[in-house]
Design an enzyme around this catalytic site. Structure first.
Site, PDB file in Angstrom:
ATOM      1  N   ASN A  13     -14.668 -16.042  18.971  1.00  0.00           N
ATOM      2  CA  ASN A  13     -13.477 -15.312  18.064  1.00  0.00           C
ATOM      3  C   ASN A  13     -12.306 -14.869  19.065  1.00  0.00           C
ATOM      4  O   ASN A  13     -12.420 -13.667  19.389  1.00  0.00           O
ATOM      5  CB  ASN A  13     -13.975 -14.165  17.089  1.00  0.00           C
ATOM      6  CG  ASN A  13     -12.379 -13.500  15.932  1.00  0.00           C
ATOM      7  OD1 ASN A  13     -11.594 -14.743  16.750  1.00  0.00           O
ATOM      8  ND2 ASN A  13     -13.117 -12.294  15.768  1.00  0.00           N
ATOM      9  N   LYS A  15      -9.601 -13.470  18.817  1.00  0.00           N
ATOM     10  CA  LYS A  15      -8.304 -12.612  18.259  1.00  0.00           C
ATOM     11  C   LYS A  15      -7.153 -12.719  18.687  1.00  0.00           C
ATOM     12  O   LYS A  15      -6.596 -13.928  18.174  1.00  0.00           O
ATOM     13  CB  LYS A  15      -8.815 -11.514  18.762  1.00  0.00           C
ATOM     14  CG  LYS A  15     -10.471 -10.861  18.336  1.00  0.00           C
ATOM     15  CD  LYS A  15     -10.994  -9.455  18.352  1.00  0.00           C
ATOM     16  CE  LYS A  15     -12.602 -10.005  18.472  1.00  0.00           C
ATOM     17  NZ  LYS A  15     -13.180  -8.458  18.495  1.00  0.00           N
ATOM     18  N   HIS A  99     -12.801 -10.281   8.920  1.00  0.00           N
ATOM     19  CA  HIS A  99     -13.852  -9.257   9.943  1.00  0.00           C
ATOM     20  C   HIS A  99     -12.898  -8.163   9.543  1.00  0.00           C
ATOM     21  O   HIS A  99     -12.324  -7.868   8.968  1.00  0.00           O
ATOM     22  CB  HIS A  99     -12.723  -9.946  11.591  1.00  0.00           C
ATOM     23  CG  HIS A  99     -13.286  -9.465  12.347  1.00  0.00           C
ATOM     24  ND1 HIS A  99     -12.704  -8.362  12.795  1.00  0.00           N
ATOM     25  CD2 HIS A  99     -14.152 -10.477  13.075  1.00  0.00           C
ATOM     26  CE1 HIS A  99     -13.320  -8.269  14.109  1.00  0.00           C
ATOM     27  NE2 HIS A  99     -14.421  -9.742  14.467  1.00  0.00           N
ATOM     28  N   GLU A 101     -11.599  -6.356  11.802  1.00  0.00           N
ATOM     29  CA  GLU A 101      -9.979  -5.754  12.567  1.00  0.00           C
ATOM     30  C   GLU A 101      -9.640  -6.003  11.261  1.00  0.00           C
ATOM     31  O   GLU A 101      -8.329  -5.042  10.895  1.00  0.00           O
ATOM     32  CB  GLU A 101     -10.351  -6.060  13.280  1.00  0.00           C
ATOM     33  CG  GLU A 101     -11.471  -6.272  14.785  1.00  0.00           C
ATOM     34  CD  GLU A 101     -11.070  -7.166  16.139  1.00  0.00           C
ATOM     35  OE1 GLU A 101     -10.862  -7.521  15.985  1.00  0.00           O
ATOM     36  OE2 GLU A 101     -11.886  -6.400  17.100  1.00  0.00           O
ATOM     37  N   GLU A 171     -22.070  -8.407  11.570  1.00  0.00           N
ATOM     38  CA  GLU A 171     -21.071  -7.448  13.046  1.00  0.00           C
ATOM     39  C   GLU A 171     -20.809  -6.084  12.659  1.00  0.00           C
ATOM     40  O   GLU A 171     -20.265  -5.614  12.327  1.00  0.00           O
ATOM     41  CB  GLU A 171     -19.722  -8.799  13.018  1.00  0.00           C
ATOM     42  CG  GLU A 171     -19.226  -9.913  13.325  1.00  0.00           C
ATOM     43  CD  GLU A 171     -18.316 -10.299  13.969  1.00  0.00           C
ATOM     44  OE1 GLU A 171     -18.569 -10.698  15.253  1.00  0.00           O
ATOM     45  OE2 GLU A 171     -16.869  -9.612  13.508  1.00  0.00           O
ATOM     46  N   GLY A 177     -16.690  -5.203  20.610  1.00  0.00           N
ATOM     47  CA  GLY A 177     -15.959  -4.941  21.711  1.00  0.00           C
ATOM     48  C   GLY A 177     -16.480  -3.518  22.348  1.00  0.00           C
ATOM     49  O   GLY A 177     -15.927  -3.281  23.504  1.00  0.00           O
ATOM     50  N   SER A 217     -20.487  -7.874  21.326  1.00  0.00           N
ATOM     51  CA  SER A 217     -20.645  -7.687  22.111  1.00  0.00           C
ATOM     52  C   SER A 217     -21.747  -9.062  22.670  1.00  0.00           C
ATOM     53  O   SER A 217     -22.730  -8.462  23.302  1.00  0.00           O
ATOM     54  CB  SER A 217     -21.446  -5.838  22.964  1.00  0.00           C
ATOM     55  OG  SER A 217     -20.495  -5.622  22.725  1.00  0.00           O
TER      56      SER A 217
END
Ligand code: PGA
Length: 256
Positions: A13, A15, A99, A101, A171, A177, A217
């Site tokens: 990903n 991003k 996702h 985010e 996730e 992150g 991560s």
């Protein structure tokens, strides 16, 4: 470890990273590094601006290309959005949906995830639907409830026959992150909860064949301990997917 029926899938990903030149340089460096690792499917989820370039650079390689989001409608007055027809026309094969985010910063809801999932399946795009709990929810012992809610609403009204390509990514938001990876036990427990919900919402057969990826991560060093577990069928990788050698080591180490 993935069963024969569930081939390991490792997805990058990217991003909001990389220019077209950087994306091409990545693919050129990465492909020779994974040449011999046919055990896993490899997908790169790239920003809309990179998709034509990455599809082109990945032609005749084992890499498949995903969008990171899409609208559920074919077309319309929706400034800034991308439709499934547009993705298909570019040669994109997969799409990330929901996702964290997108949920956190762009008002993605369980209901819009459901609309996008239905649309992706109808258009023959392979959906990777992301679910996962926040740190507060985990600490309040709400993980199972959150995963069951996100999964059941995402899968609402979907015909099991049409959902054979479905992929889910677990996730945990607190692991994205942050450098704080879920332990293999935490991830495996969550994957079992999600698989049980797929069985309830769709069918036990589909639950057995649906791949569930872990994300949060993931690095070369922790891939083997995650991917060796029975209910973990691969990984969705953010930060560590930006560098070809680092992403290739994840692919290599997923051959548990
Ligand atoms: P991370 O991101 O690997 O950088 O934690 C994972 C993701 O957001 O998909």
């Amino acid at each position: 470890m993935s069963t024969n029926e569930r081939k390991t899938l490792i997805a990058a990903n990217w991003k909001m990273y990389k220019t077209p030149d950087e994306a091409v340089a990545f693919i050129k460096a990465f492909v020779p590094l994974i040449g011999k690792h046919g055990h896993a499917e490899v997908v790169v989820c790239a920003s809309p601006t990179l998709l034509p370039t990455v599809v082109d650079a990945a032609r005749n390689t084992p890499i498949r290309v995903a969008a990171q989001n899409m609208h559920w409608l074919d077309q319309g007055a929706y400034t800034g959005e991308t439709s499934p027809l547009m993705l298909k026309a570019l040669g994109v094969t997969h799409v990330l949906i929901g996702h964290s985010e997108r949920r956190q910063y762009f008002n993605e809801t369980d209901e819009s995830v459901n609309l996008k999932l239905k649309s992706a399946l109808a258009h023959g795009l392979i959906p990777i639907v992301c679910v996962g709990e926040l740190l507060d929810e985990r600490e309040a012992n709400q993980t199972a409830e959150v995963l069951e809610r996100q999964t059941s609403i995402a899968l609402g009204g979907i015909d099991p026959e049409a959902a054979k390509s479905l992929i889910i990514a677990y996730e945990p938001v607190w692991a994205i992150g942050t450098g704080r990876t879920a332990t293999p036990e935490i991830a495996d427990d969550a994957h079992k909860i999600i698989r049980a919900q797929i069985a309830k919402s769709l069918s036990p057969a589909l639950a057995a064949s649906t791949r569930i990826l872990y994300g949060g991560s993931v690095k070369g060093e922790n891939t083997a301990s995650l991917c060796c577990l029975q209910d973990i069928d691969g990984a969705l990788v953010g930060g560590a997917s930006l560098d070809p050698a680092s992403f290739a080591s994840i692919v290599a180490n997923s051959a548990a």
